[in-house]
Design a protein around this motif. Structure first.
Motif, PDB file in Angstrom:
ATOM      1  N   ASN A  69      -1.468  14.508  19.201  1.00 29.66           N
ATOM      2  CA  ASN A  69      -0.322  14.540  18.310  1.00 29.66           C
ATOM      3  C   ASN A  69      -0.110  13.107  17.849  1.00 29.66           C
ATOM      4  O   ASN A  69       0.619  12.349  18.462  1.00 29.66           O
ATOM      5  CB  ASN A  69       0.907  15.070  19.047  1.00 29.66           C
ATOM      6  N   GLU A  70      -0.788  12.723  16.794  1.00 30.93           N
ATOM      7  CA  GLU A  70      -0.708  11.372  16.254  1.00 30.93           C
ATOM      8  C   GLU A  70      -0.334  11.438  14.784  1.00 30.93           C
ATOM      9  O   GLU A  70      -0.890  12.235  14.041  1.00 30.93           O
ATOM     10  CB  GLU A  70      -2.048  10.648  16.360  1.00 30.93           C
ATOM     11  N   VAL A  71       0.610  10.589  14.387  1.00 30.18           N
ATOM     12  CA  VAL A  71       1.038  10.537  13.000  1.00 30.18           C
ATOM     13  C   VAL A  71       1.047   9.073  12.577  1.00 30.18           C
ATOM     14  O   VAL A  71       1.557   8.222  13.306  1.00 30.18           O
ATOM     15  CB  VAL A  71       2.457  11.126  12.832  1.00 30.18           C
ATOM     16  N   VAL A  72       0.485   8.782  11.416  1.00 28.37           N
ATOM     17  CA  VAL A  72       0.559   7.452  10.818  1.00 28.37           C
ATOM     18  C   VAL A  72       1.067   7.631   9.395  1.00 28.37           C
ATOM     19  O   VAL A  72       0.494   8.401   8.627  1.00 28.37           O
ATOM     20  CB  VAL A  72      -0.819   6.741  10.812  1.00 28.37           C
ATOM     21  N   LEU A  73       2.161   6.956   9.072  1.00 29.28           N
ATOM     22  CA  LEU A  73       2.771   7.058   7.751  1.00 29.28           C
ATOM     23  C   LEU A  73       2.909   5.684   7.130  1.00 29.28           C
ATOM     24  O   LEU A  73       3.169   4.709   7.830  1.00 29.28           O
ATOM     25  CB  LEU A  73       4.182   7.651   7.851  1.00 29.28           C
ATOM     26  N   ALA A  74       2.754   5.614   5.841  1.00 26.52           N
ATOM     27  CA  ALA A  74       3.064   4.408   5.079  1.00 26.52           C
ATOM     28  C   ALA A  74       3.812   4.884   3.842  1.00 26.52           C
ATOM     29  O   ALA A  74       3.323   5.746   3.114  1.00 26.52           O
ATOM     30  CB  ALA A  74       1.802   3.653   4.687  1.00 26.52           C
ATOM     31  N   GLY A  75       5.015   4.366   3.651  1.00 28.15           N
ATOM     32  CA  GLY A  75       5.810   4.809   2.516  1.00 28.15           C
ATOM     33  C   GLY A  75       7.014   3.918   2.299  1.00 28.15           C
ATOM     34  O   GLY A  75       7.149   2.860   2.918  1.00 28.15           O
ATOM     35  N   ARG A  76       7.898   4.367   1.418  1.00 31.57           N
ATOM     36  CA  ARG A  76       9.098   3.618   1.052  1.00 31.57           C
ATOM     37  C   ARG A  76      10.297   4.163   1.813  1.00 31.57           C
ATOM     38  O   ARG A  76      10.460   5.378   1.960  1.00 31.57           O
ATOM     39  CB  ARG A  76       9.379   3.746  -0.440  1.00 31.57           C
ATOM     40  N   ILE A 101      16.555   0.144   1.519  1.00 29.52           N
ATOM     41  CA  ILE A 101      15.957   1.157   0.650  1.00 29.52           C
ATOM     42  C   ILE A 101      14.964   0.470  -0.277  1.00 29.52           C
ATOM     43  O   ILE A 101      15.263  -0.568  -0.868  1.00 29.52           O
ATOM     44  CB  ILE A 101      17.046   1.906  -0.139  1.00 29.52           C
ATOM     45  N   GLY A 102      13.779   1.023  -0.391  1.00 26.64           N
ATOM     46  CA  GLY A 102      12.729   0.458  -1.229  1.00 26.64           C
ATOM     47  C   GLY A 102      11.689  -0.333  -0.456  1.00 26.64           C
ATOM     48  O   GLY A 102      10.605  -0.587  -0.968  1.00 26.64           O
ATOM     49  N   ASP A 103      12.002  -0.737   0.784  1.00 27.97           N
ATOM     50  CA  ASP A 103      11.012  -1.457   1.591  1.00 27.97           C
ATOM     51  C   ASP A 103       9.819  -0.563   1.868  1.00 27.97           C
ATOM     52  O   ASP A 103       9.971   0.649   2.098  1.00 27.97           O
ATOM     53  CB  ASP A 103      11.607  -1.896   2.932  1.00 27.97           C
ATOM     54  N   HIS A 104       8.622  -1.136   1.826  1.00 28.93           N
ATOM     55  CA  HIS A 104       7.406  -0.412   2.159  1.00 28.93           C
ATOM     56  C   HIS A 104       7.139  -0.654   3.643  1.00 28.93           C
ATOM     57  O   HIS A 104       7.018  -1.804   4.064  1.00 28.93           O
ATOM     58  CB  HIS A 104       6.246  -0.917   1.304  1.00 28.93           C
ATOM     59  N   VAL A 105       7.070   0.415   4.428  1.00 28.34           N
ATOM     60  CA  VAL A 105       6.910   0.291   5.874  1.00 28.34           C
ATOM     61  C   VAL A 105       5.764   1.165   6.374  1.00 28.34           C
ATOM     62  O   VAL A 105       5.318   2.086   5.676  1.00 28.34           O
ATOM     63  CB  VAL A 105       8.211   0.665   6.625  1.00 28.34           C
ATOM     64  N   GLN A 106       5.310   0.850   7.567  1.00 25.53           N
ATOM     65  CA  GLN A 106       4.283   1.660   8.222  1.00 25.53           C
ATOM     66  C   GLN A 106       4.822   2.084   9.576  1.00 25.53           C
ATOM     67  O   GLN A 106       5.404   1.270  10.310  1.00 25.53           O
ATOM     68  CB  GLN A 106       2.991   0.873   8.388  1.00 25.53           C
ATOM     69  N   VAL A 107       4.625   3.354   9.907  1.00 32.45           N
ATOM     70  CA  VAL A 107       5.141   3.941  11.138  1.00 32.45           C
ATOM     71  C   VAL A 107       4.021   4.728  11.798  1.00 32.45           C
ATOM     72  O   VAL A 107       3.274   5.439  11.118  1.00 32.45           O
ATOM     73  CB  VAL A 107       6.327   4.897  10.830  1.00 32.45           C
ATOM     74  N   ALA A 145       8.855  -6.069   1.539  1.00 31.95           N
ATOM     75  CA  ALA A 145      10.269  -5.847   1.253  1.00 31.95           C
ATOM     76  C   ALA A 145      10.401  -5.256  -0.140  1.00 31.95           C
ATOM     77  O   ALA A 145       9.619  -5.577  -1.035  1.00 31.95           O
ATOM     78  CB  ALA A 145      11.043  -7.161   1.340  1.00 31.95           C
ATOM     79  N   GLY A 146      11.388  -4.397  -0.323  1.00 31.52           N
ATOM     80  CA  GLY A 146      11.613  -3.765  -1.621  1.00 31.52           C
ATOM     81  C   GLY A 146      12.086  -4.765  -2.650  1.00 31.52           C
ATOM     82  O   GLY A 146      12.494  -5.883  -2.329  1.00 31.52           O
ATOM     83  N   GLY A 147      12.028  -4.375  -3.916  1.00 27.38           N
ATOM     84  CA  GLY A 147      12.402  -5.275  -5.003  1.00 27.38           C
ATOM     85  C   GLY A 147      13.892  -5.304  -5.240  1.00 27.38           C
ATOM     86  O   GLY A 147      14.659  -4.583  -4.621  1.00 27.38           O
ATOM     87  N   VAL A 205      10.765  -8.633  -8.313  1.00 33.09           N
ATOM     88  CA  VAL A 205      10.647  -9.675  -7.304  1.00 33.09           C
ATOM     89  C   VAL A 205      11.010  -9.087  -5.952  1.00 33.09           C
ATOM     90  O   VAL A 205      12.044  -8.441  -5.821  1.00 33.09           O
ATOM     91  CB  VAL A 205      11.609 -10.850  -7.630  1.00 33.09           C
ATOM     92  N   PRO A 206      10.179  -9.284  -4.922  1.00 34.94           N
ATOM     93  CA  PRO A 206      10.554  -8.793  -3.600  1.00 34.94           C
ATOM     94  C   PRO A 206      11.900  -9.370  -3.175  1.00 34.94           C
ATOM     95  O   PRO A 206      12.215 -10.520  -3.482  1.00 34.94           O
ATOM     96  CB  PRO A 206       9.429  -9.295  -2.689  1.00 34.94           C
ATOM     97  N   ALA A 207      12.697  -8.574  -2.467  1.00 41.19           N
ATOM     98  CA  ALA A 207      14.056  -8.953  -2.095  1.00 41.19           C
ATOM     99  C   ALA A 207      14.100 -10.237  -1.285  1.00 41.19           C
ATOM    100  O   ALA A 207      15.033 -11.023  -1.418  1.00 41.19           O
ATOM    101  CB  ALA A 207      14.722  -7.824  -1.321  1.00 41.19           C
ATOM    102  N   GLU A 208      13.106 -10.491  -0.450  1.00 40.30           N
ATOM    103  CA  GLU A 208      13.129 -11.678   0.389  1.00 40.30           C
ATOM    104  C   GLU A 208      12.952 -12.957  -0.441  1.00 40.30           C
ATOM    105  O   GLU A 208      13.321 -14.023  -0.006  1.00 40.30           O
ATOM    106  CB  GLU A 208      12.031 -11.608   1.443  1.00 40.30           C
ATOM    107  N   ARG A 209      12.380 -12.849  -1.649  1.00 41.73           N
ATOM    108  CA  ARG A 209      12.132 -14.028  -2.463  1.00 41.73           C
ATOM    109  C   ARG A 209      13.046 -14.115  -3.673  1.00 41.73           C
ATOM    110  O   ARG A 209      12.956 -15.049  -4.440  1.00 41.73           O
ATOM    111  CB  ARG A 209      10.671 -14.030  -2.935  1.00 41.73           C
ATOM    112  N   ALA A 210      13.902 -13.141  -3.865  1.00 44.25           N
ATOM    113  CA  ALA A 210      14.792 -13.178  -5.032  1.00 44.25           C
ATOM    114  C   ALA A 210      15.777 -14.329  -4.877  1.00 44.25           C
ATOM    115  O   ALA A 210      16.403 -14.470  -3.840  1.00 44.25           O
ATOM    116  CB  ALA A 210      15.557 -11.863  -5.163  1.00 44.25           C
ATOM    117  N   PRO A 211      15.939 -15.193  -5.890  1.00 43.30           N
ATOM    118  CA  PRO A 211      16.796 -16.379  -5.761  1.00 43.30           C
ATOM    119  C   PRO A 211      18.261 -16.034  -5.533  1.00 43.30           C
ATOM    120  O   PRO A 211      18.946 -16.750  -4.851  1.00 43.30           O
ATOM    121  CB  PRO A 211      16.597 -17.138  -7.078  1.00 43.30           C
TER     122      PRO A 211
END
Length: 166
Positions: A46-53, A110-116, A147-149, A155-161
């Motif tokens: 029972n293994e699940v790998v997801l990548a999404g927003r 919301i909008g961040d791209h993550v892997q689980v 990180a989401g825009g 612009v990714p949220a972490e780099r937005a001025p």
């Protein structure tokens, strides 16, 4: 005088010992990956790998037992060949009881791209309307990939001025 019985006595059965790891004849070696454990010899997994927003920010709630449950939702885009006209993505609820994942998900937006990675679980509970259940992914590992825009999405949220932390 005692009378001898003509019925044979049962033989003592001594179980064969399985060879230990590394011995010749150990044909049950399996690929070892972090977080993977063999369950049994039937091949069940029972293994699940997801990548999404992230579509619902992580929320933490304390259960009556005192355990913390972290819950969030991902949207995973289906491959083009598998997309239906009105459902190009699958919304998937993820949960975790681990404090390390509670910490890792704390800054997700919301909008961040993550892997689980984890396993499918069905949880049951009693509600005023009777018994209820849900199928979720119970996460064992989770991390943010990108990180989401901002509102423009450029612009990714972490780099937005002018990004303000929530």
């Amino acid at each position: 005088m005692s009378k001898l019985s003509s019925t044979p006595t049962p033989a003592t059965v001594v179980p064969a010992q399985a060879p230990s790891r590394g011995e010749v004849g150990d044909s049950r070696r399996r690929e070892q990956r972090p977080g993977w454990r063999p369950h049994d010899d039937t091949g069940h997994r029972n293994e699940v790998v997801l990548a999404g927003r992230v579509t619902a920010e992580p929320a933490v709630r304390e259960l009556p037992s005192g355990t913390h449950l972290t819950t969030w939702r991902l949207s995973v885009t289906r491959p083009t060949a598998d997309q239906r006209p009105n459902q190009p993505t699958d919304p998937i609820t993820c949960v975790s009881f681990q404090s390390s994942i509670e910490e890792a998900t704390r800054g997700w937006r919301i909008g961040d791209h993550v892997q689980v990675s984890g396993a499918l679980r069905r949880r049951f509970w009693r509600s005023p309307n009777g018994s209820s259940s849900v199928i979720e992914v119970e996460a064992h590992h989770a991390h943010r990939v990108v990180a989401g825009g901002t509102s423009t999405g450029d612009v990714p949220a972490e780099r937005a001025p002018d990004h303000q932390p929530r």
